[in-house]
Scaffold this active site. Structure first.
Site, short mmCIF file in Angstrom:
data_model
loop_
_atom_site.label_atom_id
_atom_site.label_comp_id
_atom_site.label_asym_id
_atom_site.label_seq_id
_atom_site.Cartn_x
_atom_site.Cartn_y
_atom_site.Cartn_z
N LYS A 181 0.85 -1.21 0.00
CA LYS A 181 0.00 0.00 0.00
C LYS A 181 0.88 1.25 0.00
O LYS A 181 2.08 1.16 0.27
CB LYS A 181 -0.91 -0.02 1.23
CG LYS A 181 -0.15 0.01 2.56
CD LYS A 181 -1.07 -0.30 3.73
CE LYS A 181 -0.27 -0.34 5.03
NZ LYS A 181 -1.09 -0.84 6.14
N ARG A 204 -10.02 -0.41 15.78
CA ARG A 204 -10.15 0.31 14.52
C ARG A 204 -11.26 -0.38 13.74
O ARG A 204 -12.31 -0.64 14.32
CB ARG A 204 -8.79 0.27 13.79
CG ARG A 204 -8.40 1.54 13.11
CD ARG A 204 -6.94 1.52 12.64
NE ARG A 204 -6.60 0.37 11.79
CZ ARG A 204 -5.44 0.21 11.19
NH1 ARG A 204 -4.50 1.12 11.32
NH2 ARG A 204 -5.18 -0.84 10.45
N TYR A 252 15.39 31.24 4.93
CA TYR A 252 14.16 31.88 5.43
C TYR A 252 14.18 32.07 6.94
O TYR A 252 14.58 31.16 7.68
CB TYR A 252 12.95 30.98 5.13
CG TYR A 252 12.41 31.05 3.73
CD1 TYR A 252 11.96 32.25 3.18
CD2 TYR A 252 12.29 29.89 2.98
CE1 TYR A 252 11.42 32.29 1.91
CE2 TYR A 252 11.75 29.91 1.70
CZ TYR A 252 11.32 31.12 1.17
OH TYR A 252 10.79 31.15 -0.08
N MET A 260 11.08 24.79 0.27
CA MET A 260 10.30 23.86 -0.54
C MET A 260 11.20 23.03 -1.46
O MET A 260 10.98 21.83 -1.66
CB MET A 260 9.26 24.63 -1.36
CG MET A 260 8.19 23.75 -1.97
SD MET A 260 6.95 24.66 -2.91
CE MET A 260 5.99 25.42 -1.63
C1 LIG Z 1 -0.25 -1.89 6.74
C2 LIG Z 1 -0.78 -3.14 7.25
C3 LIG Z 1 0.08 -4.23 7.48
C4 LIG Z 1 1.59 -4.15 7.36
O1 LIG Z 1 2.15 -3.66 8.56
P1 LIG Z 1 3.75 -3.64 8.76
O2 LIG Z 1 3.96 -3.17 10.14
O3 LIG Z 1 4.28 -2.66 7.76
O4 LIG Z 1 4.23 -5.02 8.50
C5 LIG Z 1 -0.49 -5.43 7.88
N1 LIG Z 1 -1.83 -5.55 8.03
C6 LIG Z 1 -2.68 -4.52 7.82
C7 LIG Z 1 -4.14 -4.72 8.01
C8 LIG Z 1 -2.19 -3.28 7.44
O5 LIG Z 1 -3.03 -2.26 7.25
#
Ligand SMILES: *Cc1c(COP(=O)(O)O)cnc(C)c1O
Length: 341
Positions: free
Chosen positions: A5, A103, A235, A283
């Site tokens: 992701k 969550r 700056y 920037m």
């Molecule tokens: C992002 C995520 C992971 C990966 O977590 P890491 O600590 O980077 O290994 C695993 N499970 C879920 C549901 C996640 O959202």
């Protein structure tokens, strides 16, 4: 499962996924349907689990591209079942149980009820169950982690009793996969471990495999200036030279994801020597004091994130600005070219 992701935690998802596919990973994990589609459009064929949100209207795109959704609401089951019926198929999906992360997920004590309610949908197949740990890396929280595992085991049992097949059982993210063998199920969801980003996730004493940072962030000196004592740099005039000073301008700034919070406290290495950041990061530019670096010259390489002795790591930068290494690599913006070796 390789979790890719957020553009593979900032590394560049397409190249990372192609390489990991060659290495034979069983699954990719993404947060958003859009991220799954991006992989499919790039020709990735490995199963993809969409770990995060699923918004109304996105389900048919997932089904058509064989991206497996994670669901935690009856309304999502209904929508997927309807799509399955329309296509004359059973849609594979995984269900998320909240065992203490607080969550998303079905509350663990409602798992049996949900599993039972899901039986009436004949065009879906609940093929996996997952949960997520809140503090698996923390040895002080072992009792809570164990409780999460027990709650999850009970949920799996309830789903199986209700007749769901559950091919995939996964609990562990990177810290849990390393510190808690009991949590490995038959699939682990690894993000940080794959990118070598666990320095500030696991407590220092944790036994772990040798992991190398996959990413480095490099630039070069664009311009060298000799500055007299008493002149301000950048700056807000937050730094004033106290001696004849050699300042290197490096073309990276907060628009590249190099945190402005590193102003006057961060460092890079140039010719193997530590060079402190002076003045505010802007920037597009960052200034370094290179007075002490012998032979320094324009076009010298500047290591902003590295892994060799003395080079700043993502975790070092994170510590200085009050976050974790994941946020540093995720924050490197698309303006920075990704080079894969
Ligand atoms: C992002 C995520 C992971 C990966 O977590 P890491 O600590 O980077 O290994 C695993 N499970 C879920 C549901 C996640 O959202």
């Amino acid at each position: 499962m390789a979790v890719v992701k957020a553009d593979a935690y900032g590394h560049g998802v397409i190249a990372v996924a192609r390489r990991l596919e060659q290495e034979g990973v069983d699954w990719f994990g993404v947060a958003l349907p859009e991220e799954g589609l991006q992989l499919r459009n790039a020709g990735i064929n490995t199963p993809i689990l969409c770990l995060g949100g699923l918004w109304p209207g996105q389900d048919s795109g997932l089904v058509d591209n064989q991206i497996t959704p994670v669901v935690y609401k009856t309304s999502q089951l209904e929508a997927l079942d309807k799509i399955g019926r329309g296509r004359g198929i059973r849609v594979d999906l995984h269900v998320k149980i909240d065992t203490g992360m607080g969550r998303v997920g079905i509350p663990f004590d409602e798992a049996a009820e949900f599993a039972d309610a899901a039986r009436k949908f004949s065009n879906i197949c609940i093929d996996g169950l997952l949960t997520h740990f809140a503090a698996a890396e923390n040895p002080d929280e072992t009792a809570f982690t164990t409780q999460q595992i027990d709650r999850f085991d009970a949920a799996c049992e309830a789903f199986r009793l209700a007749g769901h097949s559950l091919t995939w059982i996964d609990l562990a993210n990177s810290p849990a996969a390393i510190t808690c063998p009991a949590a490995r199920g038959n699939l682990v969801r690894l993000g940080g471990a794959i990118y070598g980003l666990l320095d500030d996730i696991l407590p220092p004493a944790t036994e772990r495999p040798e992991l190398k940072a996959a990413l480095s962030l490099r630039s070069e000196i664009a311009y060298l200036r000799d500055v007299l004592p008493g002149e301000s740099v950048g700056y807000g005039r937050t730094f004033t030279t106290e001696r004849p000073t050699k300042i290197a301008l490096v073309p990276i700034g907060y628009a590249d994801g190099y945190p402005r919070g590193l102003s006057n406290i961060g460092f890079a290495t140039i010719r193997g020597t530590r060079a402190p950041i002076v003045g505010r990061i802007s920037m597009d530019w960052t200034m370094f004091d290179v007075t002490e670096i012998e032979g320094v010259t324009e076009a010298d390489e500047v290591v902003l994130i590295g892994s060799k002795e003395g080079e700043p790591t993502a975790a070092d930068i994170a510590r200085l600005v009050g976050t974790i290494g994941y946020e540093i690599t995720c924050g490197i913006t698309p303006r920075v070219p990704r080079v894969f070796r």
